[in-house]
Design a protein around this motif. Structure first.
Motif, PDB file in Angstrom:
ATOM      1  N   ALA A  31       0.857  -1.189   0.000  1.00 39.07           N
ATOM      2  CA  ALA A  31       0.000   0.000   0.000  1.00 39.07           C
ATOM      3  C   ALA A  31       0.890   1.235   0.000  1.00 39.07           C
ATOM      4  CB  ALA A  31      -0.915   0.006   1.219  1.00 39.07           C
ATOM      5  N   ALA A  32       0.719   2.082  -0.999  1.00 37.53           N
ATOM      6  CA  ALA A  32       1.552   3.276  -1.143  1.00 37.53           C
ATOM      7  C   ALA A  32       0.769   4.530  -0.795  1.00 37.53           C
ATOM      8  CB  ALA A  32       2.081   3.378  -2.577  1.00 37.53           C
ATOM      9  N   ASP A  33       1.477   5.548  -0.310  1.00 43.35           N
ATOM     10  CA  ASP A  33       0.927   6.898  -0.244  1.00 43.35           C
ATOM     11  C   ASP A  33       1.029   7.496  -1.644  1.00 43.35           C
ATOM     12  OD1 ASP A  33       0.628   6.739   2.538  1.00 43.35           O
ATOM     13  OD2 ASP A  33       2.540   7.709   2.947  1.00 43.35           O
ATOM     14  N   TRP A  34      -0.104   7.867  -2.248  1.00 45.86           N
ATOM     15  CA  TRP A  34      -0.041   8.525  -3.543  1.00 45.86           C
ATOM     16  C   TRP A  34       0.820   9.791  -3.476  1.00 45.86           C
ATOM     17  CZ3 TRP A  34      -1.444   5.937  -7.588  1.00 45.86           C
ATOM     18  CH2 TRP A  34      -2.604   5.149  -7.631  1.00 45.86           C
ATOM     19  N   ARG A  35       1.321  10.242  -4.610  1.00 46.86           N
ATOM     20  CA  ARG A  35       2.141  11.457  -4.656  1.00 46.86           C
ATOM     21  C   ARG A  35       1.386  12.622  -3.992  1.00 46.86           C
ATOM     22  NH1 ARG A  35       3.735  13.634 -10.086  1.00 46.86           N
ATOM     23  NH2 ARG A  35       4.575  11.540 -10.452  1.00 46.86           N
ATOM     24  N   GLY A  36       2.118  13.316  -3.108  1.00 45.47           N
ATOM     25  CA  GLY A  36       1.536  14.464  -2.420  1.00 45.47           C
ATOM     26  C   GLY A  36       0.635  14.113  -1.253  1.00 45.47           C
ATOM     27  N   PHE A  37       0.598  12.845  -0.867  1.00 47.90           N
ATOM     28  CA  PHE A  37      -0.157  12.410   0.309  1.00 47.90           C
ATOM     29  C   PHE A  37       0.773  11.652   1.248  1.00 47.90           C
ATOM     30  CE2 PHE A  37      -3.799  12.389  -2.801  1.00 47.90           C
ATOM     31  CZ  PHE A  37      -4.528  13.400  -2.193  1.00 47.90           C
ATOM     32  N   GLY A  38       0.444  11.668   2.527  1.00 48.48           N
ATOM     33  CA  GLY A  38       1.232  10.921   3.487  1.00 48.48           C
ATOM     34  C   GLY A  38       2.691  11.350   3.463  1.00 48.48           C
ATOM     35  N   LEU A  39       3.577  10.364   3.347  1.00 46.77           N
ATOM     36  CA  LEU A  39       5.017  10.629   3.371  1.00 46.77           C
ATOM     37  C   LEU A  39       5.637  10.636   1.983  1.00 46.77           C
ATOM     38  CD1 LEU A  39       6.015   8.454   6.477  1.00 46.77           C
ATOM     39  CD2 LEU A  39       5.366  10.874   6.400  1.00 46.77           C
ATOM     40  N   THR A  40       4.803  10.620   0.935  1.00 47.92           N
ATOM     41  CA  THR A  40       5.302  10.726  -0.441  1.00 47.92           C
ATOM     42  C   THR A  40       5.294  12.186  -0.856  1.00 47.92           C
ATOM     43  OG1 THR A  40       4.447   8.541  -1.045  1.00 47.92           O
ATOM     44  CG2 THR A  40       4.946  10.045  -2.850  1.00 47.92           C
TER      45      THR A  40
END
Length: 305
Positions: free
Chosen positions: A63-72
């Motif tokens: 599970a990834a943080d989309w670009r500009g969300f979370g730690l991405t």
């Protein structure tokens, strides 16, 4: 606070000049494809924790943080485009799955994205699960001039600092915000999510404020008109069986007030060659928080078929 039964591990992956934050549960297996789970708008990868904990079997979950969300990070842009999410997902699958078709799950904005991706790269998706990713109402060509103008105006407002996200003096303020948005969310889950959904940042006055881990540029409207004919062409290209999961609360009706309905969404789903619809009771749009066990069961039963 909620205690994770299957704690995740965290790593960063280079994706198109960005450092993508990814949460992983379990380990790769020669017998089962990766289960890839993509979150929705103004959410983070950690949001899947409750569903992962409810799975009956251990699986390799990505599970990834989309670009500009979370730690991405977002790459210092001032607006975001859907095609970038598609390319980012392709890069992530290169890294974690290689040529192995994956079981792909998306919620809300993530659900819209995985639906489009499955049409663009049908050979990379084994099973497809869309949680409340309804798409958008029909937009007409004559709306283009006003929409482009609004897009420009919103970018100007962003640069003037007028579109900043709310900040809170303590993390419990973030938890209260989550519970206000979703009344079904329990206090223990809200406290756990708040710690992953936000971060403490110093202010110019030397104080600390808890800020939502989302780039305000995500609030900018998409300049392009949503094209239903393009969406249906992508749906028709999907080869994987699709499970479209809806919550008992009609969030679509609440958002669009008749401009776009569940019946219209169901009509669009008829373009997918192999689609079925499931419903989760006593749940709203954040159904993976409201009824994680029911969502986990649907995913496991569908991907085991």
């Amino acid at each position: 606070m909620y205690q994770a039964l299957r704690p995740s591990r965290s790593e960063f992956v280079p994706v198109r000049h960005l450092s993508y934050h990814v949460r992983l549960w379990g380990h790769p297996s020669a017998d089962r494809p990766p289960l890839v789970m993509m979150h929705g708008w103004m959410d983070v990868a950690a949001s899947w924790q409750f569903v992962v904990d409810a799975l009956a079997e251990d699986r390799f979950v990505v599970a990834a943080d989309w670009r500009g969300f979370g730690l991405t990070d977002g790459g210092t842009v001032d607006n975001y485009w859907m095609p970038d999410y598609l390319a980012d997902l392709d890069w992530l699958l290169d890294h974690y799955a290689g040529d192995t078709p994956v079981d792909l799950v998306g919620h809300s904005m993530g659900g819209n994205t995985v639906m489009q991706y499955a049409g663009v790269r049908p050979q990379r998706v084994r099973r497809l699960v869309n949680l409340e990713g309804f798409g958008m109402p029909v937009l007409k060509p004559e709306q283009a001039p006003e929409r482009f103008g609004k897009w420009i105006d919103e970018i100007k407002r962003l640069h003037r600092g007028e579109m900043a996200l709310a900040a809170y003096p303590a993390v419990d303020g973030v938890a209260r915000r989550l519970m206000k948005t979703n009344p079904r969310l329990s206090q223990d889950k809200a406290d756990w999510l708040a710690a992953h959904w936000s971060a403490a940042r110093p202010t110019a006055e030397g104080e600390q404020r808890w800020e939502i881990l989302g780039d305000p540029a995500h609030k900018i409207i998409n300049a392009n008109l949503f094209r239903v004919d393009e969406m249906l062409a992508l749906y028709a290209a999907i080869r994987a069986p699709l499970l479209a999961v809806e919550a008992s609360d009609d969030s679509l009706g609440r958002w669009w007030k008749g401009r776009y309905t569940l019946d219209e969404y169901h009509e669009r789903l008829k373009s997918v060659p192999d689609a079925r619809i499931a419903r989760v009771e006593d749940a709203g749009h954040m159904l993976h928080h409201d009824q994680p066990a029911a969502v986990a069961r649907l995913i496991e039963e569908f991907t085991a078929a």
